[in-house]
Write a protein that holds these residues in place. Structure first.
Motif, PDB file in Angstrom:
ATOM      1  N   LEU A  87      26.790  35.625  49.787  1.00 35.86           N
ATOM      2  CA  LEU A  87      26.553  36.785  48.927  1.00 35.86           C
ATOM      3  C   LEU A  87      27.660  36.889  47.895  1.00 35.86           C
ATOM      4  CD1 LEU A  87      25.607  39.498  51.604  1.00 35.86           C
ATOM      5  CD2 LEU A  87      24.084  37.895  50.430  1.00 35.86           C
ATOM      6  N   TYR A  88      27.316  37.487  46.755  1.00 35.87           N
ATOM      7  CA  TYR A  88      28.295  37.694  45.684  1.00 35.87           C
ATOM      8  C   TYR A  88      28.144  39.098  45.124  1.00 35.87           C
ATOM      9  CZ  TYR A  88      30.275  37.757  41.003  1.00 35.87           C
ATOM     10  OH  TYR A  88      30.977  38.114  39.869  1.00 35.87           O
ATOM     11  N   GLN A  89      29.287  39.743  44.859  1.00 36.26           N
ATOM     12  CA  GLN A  89      29.257  41.057  44.215  1.00 36.26           C
ATOM     13  C   GLN A  89      30.185  41.063  43.009  1.00 36.26           C
ATOM     14  OE1 GLN A  89      30.538  44.466  46.533  1.00 36.26           O
ATOM     15  NE2 GLN A  89      29.430  45.878  45.209  1.00 36.26           N
ATOM     16  N   ASN A  90      29.640  41.475  41.866  1.00 33.94           N
ATOM     17  CA  ASN A  90      30.419  41.659  40.649  1.00 33.94           C
ATOM     18  C   ASN A  90      31.164  42.987  40.768  1.00 33.94           C
ATOM     19  OD1 ASN A  90      31.176  42.487  37.971  1.00 33.94           O
ATOM     20  ND2 ASN A  90      29.766  40.943  37.146  1.00 33.94           N
ATOM     21  N   ILE A  91      32.507  42.941  40.827  1.00 37.93           N
ATOM     22  CA  ILE A  91      33.255  44.180  41.046  1.00 37.93           C
ATOM     23  C   ILE A  91      33.296  45.067  39.806  1.00 37.93           C
ATOM     24  CG2 ILE A  91      34.697  43.202  42.863  1.00 37.93           C
ATOM     25  CD1 ILE A  91      36.949  43.037  40.724  1.00 37.93           C
ATOM     26  N   GLU A  92      32.945  44.504  38.654  1.00 41.59           N
ATOM     27  CA  GLU A  92      32.956  45.305  37.431  1.00 41.59           C
ATOM     28  C   GLU A  92      31.696  46.163  37.310  1.00 41.59           C
ATOM     29  OE1 GLU A  92      33.626  42.692  34.148  1.00 41.59           O
ATOM     30  OE2 GLU A  92      35.533  41.931  34.953  1.00 41.59           O
ATOM     31  N   THR A  93      30.561  45.585  37.723  1.00 46.22           N
ATOM     32  CA  THR A  93      29.294  46.316  37.614  1.00 46.22           C
ATOM     33  C   THR A  93      28.813  46.858  38.958  1.00 46.22           C
ATOM     34  OG1 THR A  93      27.954  44.327  37.966  1.00 46.22           O
ATOM     35  CG2 THR A  93      28.612  44.838  35.685  1.00 46.22           C
ATOM     36  N   GLU A 115      36.193  37.034  37.420  1.00 42.90           N
ATOM     37  CA  GLU A 115      37.398  36.967  38.241  1.00 42.90           C
ATOM     38  C   GLU A 115      37.481  38.206  39.138  1.00 42.90           C
ATOM     39  OE1 GLU A 115      37.315  36.626  34.999  1.00 42.90           O
ATOM     40  OE2 GLU A 115      38.063  34.607  34.531  1.00 42.90           O
ATOM     41  N   GLY A 116      37.830  37.980  40.395  1.00 43.76           N
ATOM     42  CA  GLY A 116      37.955  39.085  41.341  1.00 43.76           C
ATOM     43  C   GLY A 116      36.661  39.454  42.032  1.00 43.76           C
ATOM     44  N   GLY A 117      35.538  38.841  41.621  1.00 46.24           N
ATOM     45  CA  GLY A 117      34.266  39.087  42.286  1.00 46.24           C
ATOM     46  C   GLY A 117      34.347  38.728  43.759  1.00 46.24           C
ATOM     47  N   ILE A 118      33.596  39.439  44.578  1.00 51.13           N
ATOM     48  CA  ILE A 118      33.656  39.245  46.030  1.00 51.13           C
ATOM     49  C   ILE A 118      32.591  38.236  46.470  1.00 51.13           C
ATOM     50  CG2 ILE A 118      33.409  40.384  48.275  1.00 51.13           C
ATOM     51  CD1 ILE A 118      34.280  42.987  46.862  1.00 51.13           C
ATOM     52  N   VAL A 119      33.013  37.253  47.268  1.00 48.78           N
ATOM     53  CA  VAL A 119      32.110  36.246  47.810  1.00 48.78           C
ATOM     54  C   VAL A 119      32.232  36.260  49.327  1.00 48.78           C
ATOM     55  CG1 VAL A 119      31.419  33.828  47.819  1.00 48.78           C
ATOM     56  CG2 VAL A 119      32.463  34.804  45.770  1.00 48.78           C
ATOM     57  N   THR A 120      31.106  36.301  50.015  1.00 50.71           N
ATOM     58  CA  THR A 120      31.139  36.279  51.478  1.00 50.71           C
ATOM     59  C   THR A 120      30.258  35.158  52.006  1.00 50.71           C
ATOM     60  OG1 THR A 120      29.291  37.838  51.749  1.00 50.71           O
ATOM     61  CG2 THR A 120      31.513  38.775  51.599  1.00 50.71           C
TER      62      THR A 120
END
Length: 316
Positions: free
Chosen positions: A5-11, A51-56
């Motif tokens: 999974l990936y989450q864009n921390i900006e949006t 950059e800084g996006g969360i990956v699990t």
């Protein structure tokens, strides 16, 4: 089945990118490096990598990797490469610390609090380190230095790792996996090596400044039998002035016991089992080289697409 999974921390947008992944490797090392997840994706306009996006990475609901994007790139063929590290990446920062009368887990707790690193269960390491003065060292080196001092003085080995977003210290002996790898079990190939070139010593020399005499006190322990066979291989170290003579003598004896032997390493190629990661110990059995026993995983790389893995192990 592994899921990424990936989450864009900006949006705040979150995406299951498992089906976009063309190649993926998850790498862990026992000491001095964060866990790394490297991905190659098919570009998707809905998934903006920043950059800084969360990956699990999870498998059947079990969290394996929780990290942050540190590098990403894109090619003309519309492939996106992503490199993410877990929060141990922040232990590469440098600072100066002076510790007196603290254990390795207490030192780790203080450093993590100073740098905003999330902490989980830290095994009480027990050994009280008389003094540590670390000037301009990486946080990794400071914490691992404290764990090394604990090993030398107690014989107990601990490893530092990130447990899906929480930094932990665990006892290697208590982290064994009930899994055998080798003949007829997971392994498809191996390379075995024994050497006295990298971390072997049959003479230990420790020195301590003595303010009263203005000279240096010296302790030397050695093994003449291995010196006859290998030559003199010396480990030299300056110890803190606060250490008592008894403490230095014990440290010298422990260092000789740890280092007066060949370093044996084993690299194994095999079918992937995602429960295996650096720091844990596994049972290895390879009859061709007479290996049968518990080994600590020093490095582990899983190819998540091919479902294979490469291990480097050291003897427990």
């Amino acid at each position: 089945m592994a899921q990424i999974l990936y989450q864009n921390i900006e949006t705040g947008d979150a995406h299951d990118i498992t089906t976009l992944v063309k190649s993926a490797s998850w790498k862990t090392k026992r000491a001095g490096s964060p866990a790394q997840l490297s991905l190659t994706l098919v570009a998707d306009p809905a998934v903006e990598i920043t950059e800084g996006g969360i990956v699990t990475l999870t498998e059947d609901g079990t969290g394996l990797f929780y990290g942050y994007v540190f590098k990403h790139s894109r090619t003309e063929s519309e492939e996106v490469s992503v490199t993410a590290y877990d929060q141990m990446r922040y232990l590469k920062s440098k600072d100066t610390y002076v510790f007196t009368g603290q254990t390795a887990d207490q030192i780790t707790t203080q450093i993590c609090a100073d740098f905003g690193i999330k902490v989980g269960a830290l095994e009480p390491t027990g050994y009280v380190i008389p003094s540590m003065v670390e000037d301009g060292q990486t946080l990794f080196d400071i914490i691992l230095g404290a764990l090394d001092l604990t090993l030398v003085n107690t014989g107990k080995m601990y490893y530092l790792w990130d447990d899906f977003g929480s930094l932990r210290i665990s006892d290697v002996a208590a982290s064994a996996i009930g899994l055998t790898i080798g003949d007829g079990s997971l392994a498809t190939g191996y390379t075995y090596q024994s050497d006295i070139d990298s971390d072997t010593a049959n003479k230990v020399k420790l020195v301590r400044d003595n303010k009263e005499t203005g000279k240096r006190d010296v302790w030397i322990v050695m093994d003449s039998s291995t010196q006859k066979r290998w030559g003199v291989l010396q480990h030299y170290e300056k110890v803190a002035e606060e250490r008592s003579s008894a403490q230095v003598e014990a440290m010298a004896d422990s260092l000789l016991e740890l280092k007066n032997r060949p370093k044996k390493s084993l690299s194994i190629n095999g079918l992937s089992d995602l429960s295996i990661r650096a720091g844990r110990s596994i049972l290895v059995s390879i009859a061709d080289v007479g290996i049968s026993g518990w080994y600590i995983v020093d490095e582990c790389t899983h190819d998540l697409i091919k479902e294979t893995m490469t291990l480097k192990v050291v003897i427990v």
